[in-house]
Design an enzyme around this catalytic site. Structure first.
Site, PDB file in Angstrom:
ATOM      1  N   TRP A  52      12.838   3.157   3.569  1.00 18.59           N
ATOM      2  CA  TRP A  52      12.039   2.699   4.715  1.00 18.59           C
ATOM      3  C   TRP A  52      12.941   1.905   5.652  1.00 18.59           C
ATOM      4  CZ3 TRP A  52       9.434   4.801   0.924  1.00 18.59           C
ATOM      5  CH2 TRP A  52       8.145   5.309   1.168  1.00 18.59           C
ATOM      6  N   GLY A 191       4.733  -2.221  10.752  1.00 17.61           N
ATOM      7  CA  GLY A 191       5.087  -2.736   9.435  1.00 17.61           C
ATOM      8  C   GLY A 191       3.933  -3.456   8.771  1.00 17.61           C
ATOM      9  N   ASP A 193       0.605  -2.567   8.148  1.00 19.00           N
ATOM     10  CA  ASP A 193      -0.168  -1.339   8.256  1.00 19.00           C
ATOM     11  C   ASP A 193      -1.657  -1.532   8.505  1.00 19.00           C
ATOM     12  OD1 ASP A 193       2.345  -0.713   7.380  1.00 19.00           O
ATOM     13  OD2 ASP A 193       1.712   0.666   5.825  1.00 19.00           O
ATOM     14  N   TYR A 387      -3.208  -6.372   0.888  1.00 19.72           N
ATOM     15  CA  TYR A 387      -2.132  -5.915   1.750  1.00 19.72           C
ATOM     16  C   TYR A 387      -1.889  -6.893   2.901  1.00 19.72           C
ATOM     17  CZ  TYR A 387       0.858  -1.818   2.711  1.00 19.72           C
ATOM     18  OH  TYR A 387       1.907  -0.958   2.874  1.00 19.72           O
ATOM     19  N   GLU A 431       5.584  -7.061  -3.947  1.00 20.57           N
ATOM     20  CA  GLU A 431       5.570  -6.630  -2.550  1.00 20.57           C
ATOM     21  C   GLU A 431       4.929  -7.716  -1.692  1.00 20.57           C
ATOM     22  OE1 GLU A 431       3.962  -2.770   0.028  1.00 20.57           O
ATOM     23  OE2 GLU A 431       3.357  -3.032  -2.055  1.00 20.57           O
ATOM     24  N   GLN A 446      10.078  -4.976  -6.039  1.00 21.21           N
ATOM     25  CA  GLN A 446      10.204  -4.517  -4.658  1.00 21.21           C
ATOM     26  C   GLN A 446      11.583  -4.928  -4.138  1.00 21.21           C
ATOM     27  OE1 GLN A 446       7.482  -2.982  -3.304  1.00 21.21           O
ATOM     28  NE2 GLN A 446       8.197  -2.642  -1.226  1.00 21.21           N
TER      29      GLN A 446
END
Length: 462
Positions: A52, A191, A193, A387, A431, A446
């Protein structure tokens, strides 16, 4: 400008077990080595098995502490996939192309006129943090010895034209309309999302009946699907890809017709400071004065756009829905974008620093560590597990710490680094993290988390 750090430490939450610095550094180094396929450092071993774009930038910063040639190779691999029009794609597919969805067949960029040859990529970009990574690699190399310095400087000179081309692409193709903000055509380009920043623009994206069927892989890998975006969100994500495919990835057509077009204030702030960094590197490497003047102009225009976005009361920077012609008022970490690049008058920045220190953000009494969460815990709809809708992200803490150090706010940078190490001290390298308990969420091991932790620890040692 008085920027004294007034935030106190956390008063609530369960403190996870922490490793001593040397052990934590060793664990971080092992994650980077274990995630190395020989071609790239995968973003995460199971959830993100490819390269990425902005992950690779952060990963190279951590790698520079371990293996300078490997750090250089990581960015060289990314930029070999640069599109001929200058875009740096957000995914470079390597290894098992079916291991991640959406894979290269779903993106369908092979026939794109401007696409790279000999490598398969996605058809969108991510935040322009690569010049920052190159400068950081140079700083580390110069502190290591003359051989490392010479190698890093050769690399800096060789990659500079590609970085300039990447920045020029953002100006040429992604600054539509009078706002001056860098525009994104998909939330993934930000970035962040599924950030609530995009809720209103996404609500206007209406997937057609001809959306091809799909099966997600991420919810089968992450144990708790509530940590990931919903299926309804994914329908919209994939419909936007379908629109781009139908446009043949012609960038002007995509910007003109995409159902989603938003001026991203966070990317715009990063672009401004990245132009500054690239100009500094260019001056050192003897690049043409006309290109340095371009960078100075682009940085100035981007700063003006960030300043113009600030809310007249709170001072928080705002994205702009370019399709609907409206400001987007959401209380997310992106609102502090002026602090990254020095946009906005001093009184506005002081207001933002006070807000960042206060109980809506880093001073919230229940945070395990005073790291800014992705969304204010006091905002309606805050979700501490999902997230970009509440959790804390170590890479964002690194970015703000880097910017604070650059601006001379050394105590603030040290405080944020210590908070980041407190959050990540369990050695899981999540993450992202639950803000009140410190539970690692999403993927563990991560790579970019391990990389920024390693950089923090080496700074502590130095």
């Amino acid at each position: 400008m008085d920027v004294t750090n007034r935030a106190g430490g956390p008063s609530g939450g369960r403190r996870p077990a922490r490793y001593a610095s040397a052990t934590l550094a060793a664990r971080a180094a092992r994650v980077l080595r274990d995630n190395d396929t020989g071609a790239v450092i995968t973003a995460a071993p199971r959830l993100y098995p490819h390269m990425w774009s902005w992950d690779a930038a952060f990963i190279s910063v951590g790698l520079a502490r371990l293996d300078l040639p490997r750090a250089i190779a990581e960015l060289e691999t990314l930029f070999r996939a640069q599109w001929r029009n200058g875009m740096v794609p957000h995914i470079v597919f390597t290894g098992d192309e079916d291991a991640y969805f959406p894979g290269p067949d779903r993106w369908g960029t092979d026939a794109a006129a401007d696409g790279p040859r000999g490598v398969r990529t996605s058809g969108i970009c991510q935040p322009p943090v690569h010049a920052i990574a190159v400068q950081r690699i140079l700083e580390v190399a110069r502190a290591s010895g003359p051989q490392e310095r010479a190698e890093a400087e050769r690399f800096g000179r060789s990659i500079w034209p590609a970085l300039y081309s990447w920045h020029r692409w953002l100006v040429e193709y992604r600054t539509p309309g009078p706002s001056g903000l860098i525009a994104i055509v998909h939330g993934w380009e930000s970035g962040m999302d599924n950030s609530p920043r995009w809720d209103l623009p996404y609500a206007a994206v209406r997937p057609g009946d001809e959306l091809p069927p799909y099966v997600r892989k991420d919810v089968r890998i992450v144990g708790d699907p509530t940590e990931r975006p919903t299926d309804q969100e994914y329908d919209r994500y994939l419909w936007l890809i379908e629109e781009m495919r139908r446009a043949g990835y012609d960038q002007r057509e995509v910007v003109r017709d995409s159902s989603f077009l938003v001026g991203d204030v966070f990317i715009t702030a990063l672009f401004a400071v990245s132009c500054d960094v690239l100009a500094e590197l260019g001056a050192e490497f003897g690049r043409p004065s006309s290109q340095l003047a371009d960078l100075a102009e682009w940085a100035s225009r981007a700063r003006d756009a960030v300043a113009a976005s600030c809310h007249p009361v709170s001072g928080m920077a705002r994205d702009r829905d370019l399709r609907a012609g409206r400001w987007l008022d959401t209380e997310t970490i992106a609102g502090f974008a002026p602090l990254l690049c020095g946009a906005a008058p001093d009184e506005v920045q002081l207001r933002l620093l006070s807000l960042l220190d206060g109980d809506r953000w880093c001073g919230h009494p229940d945070l395990l560590a005073p790291v800014p969460p992705s969304v204010s815990p006091m905002r309606p709809g805050f979700n501490p597990r999902q997230y970009w809708r509440g959790p804390q992200w170590p890479v964002i803490a690194w970015l703000f710490g880097w910017a604070f150090e650059r601006r001379g706010w050394h105590e603030r940078a040290r405080t944020l680094r210590a908070a980041g190490l407190r959050l990540t001290g369990d050695g899981a390298f999540g993450e992202y993290y639950e803000p009140f308990t410190g539970e690692p969420l999403g993927s563990t091991d991560q790579s970019w988390t391990a990389a920024v932790v390693l950089d923090w620890l080496c700074d502590d040692d130095g």
